[in-house]
Write a protein that holds these residues in place. Structure first.
Motif, PDB file in Angstrom:
ATOM      1  N   GLN A   1       1.736  -3.099 -42.740  1.00  0.00           N
ATOM      2  CA  GLN A   1       0.456  -2.584 -43.213  1.00  0.00           C
ATOM      3  C   GLN A   1       0.534  -1.092 -43.495  1.00  0.00           C
ATOM      4  O   GLN A   1      -0.137  -0.585 -44.392  1.00  0.00           O
ATOM      5  N   VAL A   2       1.355  -0.360 -42.739  1.00  0.00           N
ATOM      6  CA  VAL A   2       1.539   1.065 -42.988  1.00  0.00           C
ATOM      7  C   VAL A   2       2.155   1.280 -44.365  1.00  0.00           C
ATOM      8  O   VAL A   2       1.727   2.156 -45.135  1.00  0.00           O
ATOM      9  N   SER A   3       3.160   0.464 -44.692  1.00  0.00           N
ATOM     10  CA  SER A   3       3.772   0.553 -46.024  1.00  0.00           C
ATOM     11  C   SER A   3       2.758   0.210 -47.103  1.00  0.00           C
ATOM     12  O   SER A   3       2.742   0.829 -48.174  1.00  0.00           O
ATOM     13  N   LYS A   4       1.906  -0.775 -46.831  1.00  0.00           N
ATOM     14  CA  LYS A   4       0.882  -1.168 -47.796  1.00  0.00           C
ATOM     15  C   LYS A   4      -0.095  -0.025 -48.046  1.00  0.00           C
ATOM     16  O   LYS A   4      -0.463   0.266 -49.182  1.00  0.00           O
ATOM     17  N   TYR A   5      -0.522   0.649 -46.953  1.00  0.00           N
ATOM     18  CA  TYR A   5      -1.429   1.793 -47.106  1.00  0.00           C
ATOM     19  C   TYR A   5      -0.768   2.879 -47.942  1.00  0.00           C
ATOM     20  O   TYR A   5      -1.398   3.488 -48.817  1.00  0.00           O
ATOM     21  N   TYR A   6       0.512   3.133 -47.676  1.00  0.00           N
ATOM     22  CA  TYR A   6       1.221   4.198 -48.393  1.00  0.00           C
ATOM     23  C   TYR A   6       1.336   3.867 -49.882  1.00  0.00           C
ATOM     24  O   TYR A   6       1.094   4.726 -50.739  1.00  0.00           O
ATOM     25  N   LEU A   7       1.706   2.622 -50.189  1.00  0.00           N
ATOM     26  CA  LEU A   7       1.859   2.231 -51.590  1.00  0.00           C
ATOM     27  C   LEU A   7       0.519   2.244 -52.320  1.00  0.00           C
ATOM     28  O   LEU A   7       0.433   2.661 -53.481  1.00  0.00           O
ATOM     29  N   THR A   8      -0.548   1.800 -51.607  1.00  0.00           N
ATOM     30  CA  THR A   8      -1.874   1.827 -52.222  1.00  0.00           C
ATOM     31  C   THR A   8      -2.318   3.255 -52.498  1.00  0.00           C
ATOM     32  O   THR A   8      -2.846   3.568 -53.571  1.00  0.00           O
TER      33      THR A   8
END
Length: 307
Positions: free
Chosen positions: A291-298
C-alpha cells in the motif's frame, strides 16, 4: 581513542540520520496523500503515529549520543538533560504502545467473521485517534519522575551519589526504591509485550489456517481478504518480531545500567539497540507494505509534470 570516538559518533549519526529520513519520508507520504484527497486505510493512522514517535525516539537519543561521542562535553544543563531523557522515555513508551495496538488491530481485522472480535471490526477504527491521545496522556504522566532524578552532567568525578549516563547523570537512591520504581514503571511495558506476543501467535494461526483453506477455496472468496491484506499482516508480524527482539535486549541492558555502574561501551550498546527498531521499521514498511508503494505511485502520478 580519538579516532574510535569519532567513528562511534559518525555511526550513531548515520543510524539516526537514516532512520529519521525513513520515518520522515513515510510521514510526508501519508500527509501529502491525505491532503491530495486519497483515502487512507484506518491502519495508516496507526502507522503515522508510529513513524512520528519513532522519529522522536531517534532524535531525542541519537543526537545527544552523537555529540557526546564526538567529544562535545557538557552541552546539556540540568533542564536540557531532564527534557531529553523525559522526551525519550515518553517516545519509547509510545512506540511500544503503538506497536502493541498495531498488532492487536490487525489481529481483529483479519479475524474470521464468526469470531468473538467480529463486533470490534467496525468499532476499533473509530477510536484510533482517541487511543493515541490516551497513550500520550498516560506516558506523559507516568514518566514525570524522570524530571526529578535526572540531572546535568557530573562534573566532579569524586561525587558518588550520582549515576553517570555519559552526557547526563541521575541522583542515586536506595536500591530497593529503584527496584520498586523500575518494577512499577515496567508493568505496562511487560503487558504490551505480552499482548504483542499473544496477538502475533493468533495472527500466525490465522495465516496458517488461511494457507490450508487456499488449497481448496479460491483466495478471493476468503472472509478476510486477499493478497494485499496478507502482505500487510506479514509486514506487521515482521515489525512486532523486530520490536520484541530489540526491546528485550535493550531492557536487559537498561536494567543493568540502572543498578550497576557499567562501562560506557555497555551504554553505547544499549543506545544502539534502542534505536534499531525506529531506524529499521520505516524501511520494512516501504519495502514490504504494497500500500505504501501504491500511495507513492498515485502521488507521483498526480504531481508528475505533464509533457
Amino acid at each position: 581513542m580519538i579516532s574510535k570516538d569519532i567513528s562511534l559518533g559518525f555511526f550513531f549519526l548515520s543510524q539516526t540520520g537514516f532512520g529519521a529520513l525513513g520515518n520522515s519520508f513515510l510521514l510526508g507520504l501519508y500527509t501529502i496523500t491525505f491532503l491530495t484527497g486519497s483515502r487512507l486505510r484506518p491502519i495508516d493512522l496507526i502507522l503515522i503515529h508510529l513513524t512520528f514517535v519513532n522519529d522522536l525516539v531517534l532524535l531525542s537519543k541519537g543526537i545527544p549520543q552523537t555529540m557526546d561521542a564526538l567529544g562535545f562535553n557538557h552541552f546539556l544543563d540540568d533542564v536540557g538533560c531532564k527534557l531529553v531523557f523525559y522526551l525519550h522515555r515518553v517516545a519509547r513508551g509510545l512506540s511500544l504502545s503503538t506497536t502493541c495496538f498495531l498488532s492487536t488491530f490487525q489481529a481483529i481485522i483479519i479475524s474470521p467473521r464468526k469470531s468473538r472480535w467480529t463486533e470490534l471490526k467496525t468499532k476499533v477504527p473509530k477510536y484510533i485517534v482517541h487511543f493515541c491521545f490516551l497513550c500520550w496522556t498516560f506516558h506523559l504522566l507516568t514518566n514525570f519522575l524522570i524530571l526529578i532524578y535526572i540531572k546535568g552532567p557530573k562534573r566532579n568525578k569524586n561525587i558518588t551519589e550520582t549515576w553517570n549516563f555519559l552526557y547526563c547523570s541521575a541522583t542515586s537512591y536506595n536500591s530497593a526504591n529503584v527496584a520498586l520504581y523500575v518494577f512499577i514503571i515496567s508493568l505496562p511495558d511487560m503487558a504490551c509485550v505480552g499482548i504483542m506476543i499473544w496477538t502475533s501467535g493468533y495472527i500466525v494461526f490465522i495465516l496458517y489456517r488461511h494457507h490450508q483453506r487456499v488449497q481448496y477455496i479460491h483466495e478471493n472468496n476468503l472472509t478476510w481478504g486477499g493478497r494485499p491484506e496478507k502482505r500487510a499482516t506479514q509486514t506487521i508480524l515482521i515489525l512486532v518480531f523486530m520490536f520484541v527482539s530489540f526491546y528485550s535486549l535493550n531492557s536487559i541492558l537498561a536494567l543493568l545500567i540502572n543498578f550497576k555502574k557499567l562501562p560506557s561501551g555497555i551504554i553505547h550498546t544499549s543506545v544502539f539497540l534502542a534505536a534499531c527498531f525506529p531506524s529499521c521499521s520505516p524501511f520494512v514498511l516501504i519495502i514490504s507494505d504494497s500500500q505504501v508503494s501504491k500511495y507513492y505511485l498515485t502521488l507521483w502520478g498526480k504531481i508528475k509534470p505533464q509533457p
